[in-house]
Scaffold this motif. Structure first.
Motif: not given
Length: 548
Positions: A2, A5, A8, A22, A25, A206
């Motif tokens: 992604n 994503r 970000v 986060d 991931e 993830r």
């Protein structure tokens, strides 16, 4: 991958706003994707360039305030925030030439690159932890093995669990419930080896590719929830509860076999055969949470946890928990409920259920009922309800009764003598012999009136056998002469729309008592599978009003 994503996460990384989730991931993305690492390197270079420019500009302003004149530093190219389109990071020559401190800039970019590499491979470095012991329930570790405390960071190695249950949270996000006795080896932050025992794994997106190996097979996650078991005799089982798993056997490691939702395989001696999936045989985190509530004496909270498990069962067609009082509908909590299957309330009164704070619906008037539409054809069915009967005034005291009079229609009721009955219409309407019925021995007498009891009836299609249960125990079984699927279609709970409109014969006589059920119901469920004795007993233990 992604790409949006990733952008970000990279932005949050340089803004120092990454959460633990986060970070996990982003680690996974950088480890698995070369384009993602290239994108990170380019973003790191931009950060270095802007830091250099900012420091030069700050120095210039300080010099001007002191009365000295210095040349304006050359600003870097106008920055565009990292875009979702990931491309290879190339440091073009003009970038270096345009900046007076090119070497320093390149050094910063190199440092950022090193940080990116370290950030990516850190979980795999020798001695690094790969999982966390997230939860412990009655765990007893084998003699001579490590006994980690809840919250401990776990490095690669073996765990030997004598009894009890533990939850392992892997670095990439997968969560494994391990039941003792079991021996399990942590291999990495996204893989493990089951030497013996059984486990249940829930794998978020993830952690795609999470792998469990055994001596018999290897299971590779494709975004799912599954269970693995390795029996003492060496046979292995793989059960998939959601999504899909790729199965490789030890005999044919290169021949991957997809195992999909609600499927299960038994692997033994090089052979693979399909078996029935058993989600209830593998403890989930929700079940662990329910057990903890029981230990604390919160039986209502524990039932609510179990109730959610029943709602999420892949075979649950209808689940009414009678929570959330409404004058018009009782919500169907089944996660796979058919559209428009919330029963409509035609009559009834909301009252207290099995525990204070738990609601139930009381049926007293001859017109009280719920109406529900459950289309479909079903090979097997399980009907269960928590009821409190106040009287058995009629020949058939309706629990759930269809009223379309189509072949395969089901009637479920308490008979006037206190027995539990199930009837299926097998022949053409108008023939009294068309109804195949089976009644249990009488189970509701004067002593059971006004008390909460779990009633259940199971029809197993392959064997055409009906089994009735009372408070978790089987009370009668019989094989019926049935061919073809069962159906519910338009049905009523707590009453029956037969009588004058019954196409089988004459209108109901004035002397016939209404088939309306008199009493309370505070939970009712229908599953499109035949639950076994252990599963019915478990549902009784989880829901009995006297505690657990």
């Amino acid at each position: 991958m992604n790409e949006a994503r990733l952008a970000v996460l990279v932005e949050r990384y340089f803004d120092r706003e990454l959460t633990v989730e986060d970070q996990t991931e982003l680690q996974a993305l950088l480890r698995e994707s070369a384009p993602a690492r290239a994108f990170f390197w380019e973003a790191a270079e931009w950060q270095a360039l802007y830091r250099q420019w900012g420091e030069q500009e700050w120095g210039r302003l300080e010099a001007e305030s002191a009365g000295r004149i210095v040349p304006m530093p050359i600003a870097p190219r106008p920055m565009v925030r990292p875009r979702p389109q990931v491309r290879a990071a190339k440091v073009s020559a003009h970038k270096v030439v345009r900046f007076p401190f090119a070497k320093w800039t390149a050094a910063l970019a190199a440092v950022a690159a090193v940080v990116a590499i370290a950030f990516t491979i850190w979980p795999q470095l020798p001695g690094a932890s790969v999982a966390t012991l997230a939860q412990v329930s009655g765990a007893v570790w084998s003699e001579g093995s490590a006994a980690p405390a809840p919250g401990a960071r776990l490095k690669p190695g073996r765990l030997r669990l004598e009894r009890g249950t533990v939850v392992l949270a892997f670095g990439r996000g997968a969560r494994v419930v391990l039941e003792g006795p079991a021996e399990f080896e942590l291999r990495s932050d996204n893989a493990g080896f089951l030497h013996s025992g059984k486990l249940r794994a829930r794998v978020p997106v993830r952690a795609h590719g999470f792998k469990i190996e055994t001596a018999q097979f290897t299971a590779v996650d494709l975004g799912t929830e599954f269970g693995c078991e390795l029996a003492p005799d060496g046979a292995g089982e793989l059960h998939v509860f959601a999504g899909k798993v790729e199965l490789n056997t030890a005999e044919a490691p290169g021949a991957a076999m997809p195992v999909r939702e609600d499927q299960a395989m038994r692997i033994e001696g090089g052979s693979v055969r399909a078996i029935a999936a058993r989600p209830d045989a593998f403890v989930s985190e929700d079940e662990l949470a329910r057990r903890e509530l029981v230990k604390k004496g919160d039986v209502l909270g524990a039932w609510r946890m179990a109730s959610r498990q029943l709602s999420d069962h892949p075979a649950t067609l209808l689940h009414l928990d009678f929570e959330g009082i409404s004058a018009t509908v009782v919500p169907n909590r089944a996660s796979r409920a058919p559209a428009h299957s919330d029963p409509g309330v035609v009559g009834g009164k909301w009252v207290e259920g099995r525990w204070p704070g738990k609601s139930a619906l009381e049926f007293q008037d001859t017109n009280d009922r719920l109406r529900v539409a459950l289309p479909g054809r079903f090979e097997s069915l399980t009907l269960l309800a928590w009821v409190r009967a106040e009287s058995l005034h009629a020949k058939h005291n309706a629990l759930l009764m269809g009223h379309t009079f189509q072949l395969g229609e089901v009637h479920w009721y308490l008979y006037g003598d206190g027995s539990l009955g199930l009837g299926v219409l097998r022949d053409a309407p108008g023939q009294q012999s068309g109804w195949q019925t089976f009644h249990s021995p009488p189970i509701i007498g004067a002593q059971e009136m006004g008390a909460w009891n779990l009633l259940a009836s199971v029809f197993d299609g392959p064997s055409a056998t009906v089994t009735h249960y009372f408070n978790g125990q089987p009370v009668g079984s019989r094989k019926l002469s049935l061919h073809g699927p069962l159906r519910l279609d338009a049905a009523e709970i707590g009453n029956w729309a037969g009588g004058p409109d019954d196409p089988r014969g004459a209108p109901r006589k004035p002397s016939d008592a209404s088939p309306a059920f008199h009493g309370r119901i505070d939970e009712l469920a229908i599953l499109t599978t035949a639950l076994g004795d252990e599963q019915i007993q478990r549902l009784y233990q989880q829901g009995k009003p006297g505690g657990h």
